[in-house]
Design a protein around this motif. Sequence first.
Motif, mmCIF file in Angstrom:
data_model
loop_
_atom_site.group_PDB
_atom_site.id
_atom_site.type_symbol
_atom_site.label_atom_id
_atom_site.label_comp_id
_atom_site.label_asym_id
_atom_site.label_seq_id
_atom_site.Cartn_x
_atom_site.Cartn_y
_atom_site.Cartn_z
ATOM 1 N N PHE A 180 -1.469 13.500 -7.675
ATOM 2 C CA PHE A 180 -2.041 12.163 -7.591
ATOM 3 C C PHE A 180 -0.990 11.173 -7.121
ATOM 4 O O PHE A 180 0.201 11.480 -7.051
ATOM 5 C CB PHE A 180 -2.603 11.727 -8.953
ATOM 6 C CG PHE A 180 -1.568 11.670 -10.058
ATOM 7 C CD1 PHE A 180 -1.177 12.818 -10.721
ATOM 8 C CD2 PHE A 180 -0.985 10.459 -10.414
ATOM 9 C CE1 PHE A 180 -0.227 12.775 -11.732
ATOM 10 C CE2 PHE A 180 -0.033 10.404 -11.432
ATOM 11 C CZ PHE A 180 0.353 11.562 -12.091
ATOM 12 N N CYS A 181 -1.450 9.973 -6.809
ATOM 13 C CA CYS A 181 -0.571 8.863 -6.461
ATOM 14 C C CYS A 181 -0.463 7.983 -7.702
ATOM 15 O O CYS A 181 -1.479 7.601 -8.291
ATOM 16 C CB CYS A 181 -1.161 8.081 -5.291
ATOM 17 S SG CYS A 181 -0.236 6.572 -4.915
ATOM 18 N N SER A 182 0.766 7.663 -8.123
ATOM 19 C CA SER A 182 0.953 6.928 -9.381
ATOM 20 C C SER A 182 1.030 5.417 -9.203
ATOM 21 O O SER A 182 1.374 4.695 -10.137
ATOM 22 C CB SER A 182 2.199 7.442 -10.119
ATOM 23 O OG SER A 182 3.374 7.063 -9.430
ATOM 24 N N VAL A 183 0.706 4.922 -8.010
ATOM 25 C CA VAL A 183 0.654 3.474 -7.810
ATOM 26 C C VAL A 183 -0.570 2.937 -8.581
ATOM 27 O O VAL A 183 -1.637 3.566 -8.567
ATOM 28 C CB VAL A 183 0.539 3.136 -6.301
ATOM 29 C CG1 VAL A 183 0.344 1.641 -6.086
ATOM 30 C CG2 VAL A 183 1.796 3.621 -5.568
ATOM 31 N N PRO A 184 -0.419 1.806 -9.268
ATOM 32 C CA PRO A 184 -1.527 1.288 -10.083
ATOM 33 C C PRO A 184 -2.845 1.206 -9.308
ATOM 34 O O PRO A 184 -2.865 0.741 -8.174
ATOM 35 C CB PRO A 184 -1.039 -0.106 -10.488
ATOM 36 C CG PRO A 184 0.443 0.017 -10.498
ATOM 37 C CD PRO A 184 0.780 0.974 -9.387
ATOM 38 N N ALA A 185 -3.903 1.699 -9.944
ATOM 39 C CA ALA A 185 -5.275 1.658 -9.426
ATOM 40 C C ALA A 185 -5.545 2.685 -8.330
ATOM 41 O O ALA A 185 -6.674 2.812 -7.868
ATOM 42 C CB ALA A 185 -5.665 0.263 -8.931
ATOM 43 N N HIS A 186 -4.533 3.442 -7.915
ATOM 44 C CA HIS A 186 -4.775 4.447 -6.865
ATOM 45 C C HIS A 186 -5.302 5.768 -7.432
ATOM 46 O O HIS A 186 -5.931 6.549 -6.726
ATOM 47 C CB HIS A 186 -3.492 4.724 -6.074
ATOM 48 C CG HIS A 186 -3.079 3.586 -5.199
ATOM 49 N ND1 HIS A 186 -2.266 3.747 -4.105
ATOM 50 C CD2 HIS A 186 -3.372 2.264 -5.262
ATOM 51 C CE1 HIS A 186 -2.059 2.562 -3.531
ATOM 52 N NE2 HIS A 186 -2.720 1.655 -4.219
ATOM 53 N N LEU A 187 -5.045 5.995 -8.715
ATOM 54 C CA LEU A 187 -5.387 7.282 -9.321
ATOM 55 C C LEU A 187 -6.871 7.621 -9.208
ATOM 56 O O LEU A 187 -7.236 8.778 -9.034
ATOM 57 C CB LEU A 187 -4.964 7.267 -10.797
ATOM 58 C CG LEU A 187 -5.336 8.500 -11.624
ATOM 59 C CD1 LEU A 187 -4.601 9.722 -11.113
ATOM 60 C CD2 LEU A 187 -5.017 8.260 -13.086
ATOM 61 N N VAL A 246 -8.945 7.333 -6.911
ATOM 62 C CA VAL A 246 -9.352 7.977 -5.653
ATOM 63 C C VAL A 246 -8.292 8.907 -5.074
ATOM 64 O O VAL A 246 -8.619 9.848 -4.347
ATOM 65 C CB VAL A 246 -9.745 6.936 -4.585
ATOM 66 C CG1 VAL A 246 -11.115 6.368 -4.883
ATOM 67 C CG2 VAL A 246 -8.712 5.834 -4.472
ATOM 68 N N MET A 247 -7.024 8.655 -5.377
ATOM 69 C CA MET A 247 -5.948 9.466 -4.777
ATOM 70 C C MET A 247 -5.506 10.553 -5.752
ATOM 71 O O MET A 247 -4.492 10.430 -6.431
ATOM 72 C CB MET A 247 -4.751 8.581 -4.381
ATOM 73 C CG MET A 247 -5.117 7.549 -3.337
ATOM 74 S SD MET A 247 -3.669 6.703 -2.678
ATOM 75 C CE MET A 247 -2.992 7.955 -1.584
ATOM 76 N N LYS A 248 -6.313 11.601 -5.828
ATOM 77 C CA LYS A 248 -5.950 12.722 -6.694
ATOM 78 C C LYS A 248 -6.614 13.990 -6.202
ATOM 79 O O LYS A 248 -7.589 13.949 -5.458
ATOM 80 C CB LYS A 248 -6.330 12.434 -8.141
ATOM 81 C CG LYS A 248 -7.824 12.381 -8.362
ATOM 82 C CD LYS A 248 -8.141 12.061 -9.814
ATOM 83 C CE LYS A 248 -9.631 11.814 -9.963
ATOM 84 N NZ LYS A 248 -9.981 11.127 -11.195
ATOM 85 N N MET A 271 0.846 -1.197 0.000
ATOM 86 C CA MET A 271 0.000 0.000 0.000
ATOM 87 C C MET A 271 0.882 1.249 0.000
ATOM 88 O O MET A 271 0.722 2.135 0.812
ATOM 89 C CB MET A 271 -0.931 -0.037 1.225
ATOM 90 C CG MET A 271 -1.991 1.060 1.316
ATOM 91 S SD MET A 271 -3.024 1.294 -0.134
ATOM 92 C CE MET A 271 -4.110 -0.134 -0.011
ATOM 93 N N GLY A 272 1.844 1.273 -0.928
ATOM 94 C CA GLY A 272 2.722 2.433 -1.028
ATOM 95 C C GLY A 272 1.999 3.598 -1.685
ATOM 96 O O GLY A 272 1.029 3.406 -2.420
ATOM 97 N N HIS A 273 2.466 4.801 -1.376
ATOM 98 C CA HIS A 273 1.901 6.001 -1.999
ATOM 99 C C HIS A 273 3.025 6.961 -2.361
ATOM 100 O O HIS A 273 4.066 7.004 -1.698
ATOM 101 C CB HIS A 273 0.947 6.726 -1.046
ATOM 102 C CG HIS A 273 -0.200 5.898 -0.576
ATOM 103 N ND1 HIS A 273 -1.102 5.306 -1.430
ATOM 104 C CD2 HIS A 273 -0.598 5.552 0.673
ATOM 105 C CE1 HIS A 273 -2.007 4.639 -0.717
ATOM 106 N NE2 HIS A 273 -1.720 4.765 0.552
ATOM 107 N N ASN A 274 2.774 7.754 -3.376
ATOM 108 C CA ASN A 274 3.634 8.893 -3.663
ATOM 109 C C ASN A 274 2.731 10.083 -3.965
ATOM 110 O O ASN A 274 1.500 9.962 -3.982
ATOM 111 C CB ASN A 274 4.622 8.599 -4.804
ATOM 112 C CG ASN A 274 3.935 8.225 -6.100
ATOM 113 O OD1 ASN A 274 2.724 8.336 -6.242
ATOM 114 N ND2 ASN A 274 4.716 7.759 -7.059
HETATM 115 ZN ZN ZN Z 1 -1.429 5.475 -3.426
#
Ligand code: ZN
Length: 139
Positions: free
Chosen positions: A121-128, A130-132, A54-57
């Motif tokens: 946004f978060c560029s981890v796959p599938a996070h975009l 919701v994480m933007k 569950m990493g984020h950037n």
């Molecule tokens: Zn993320």
Amino acid sequence: MLSSFAAWSADKCAVEITSTDQMTFDSKLISIPKSCSSFTVTLLHSGEMPKEVMGHNWVLTRAADMQAVAQDGWSAGIANGYLKKNDTRVIAHTKLIGGGERDSITIDTSKLETGEKYHFFCSVPAHLSVMKGELTFGV
Ligand code: ZN
């Protein structure tokens, strides 16, 4: 040191964003005042999961570039922090972090234009999905 830190904080040229194990950012809108010559973003991860799970950037691009940068990031994989190497469309980004970690970056606001639409946004796959959020400068 303490007083200079307080003055810097009061200037609002910095923001802290918390990410979680529930795949969220606690901020959807960042407004950078025109008076800031630089702006510091600190990304926190308040969860417990490691970055492999569950990493984020935190990645900043023009709104129009977000989708393509994210897709290239997915292809680049976790070894590259889910970002294409030397991607010139990326204005700023933190490293990929896991639970309990943090990372800070400073944006040179001379790279930003008033009235331009930016997305973070978060560029981890599938996070975009919701994480933007949106970022504006000088408006
Ligand atoms: Zn993320």
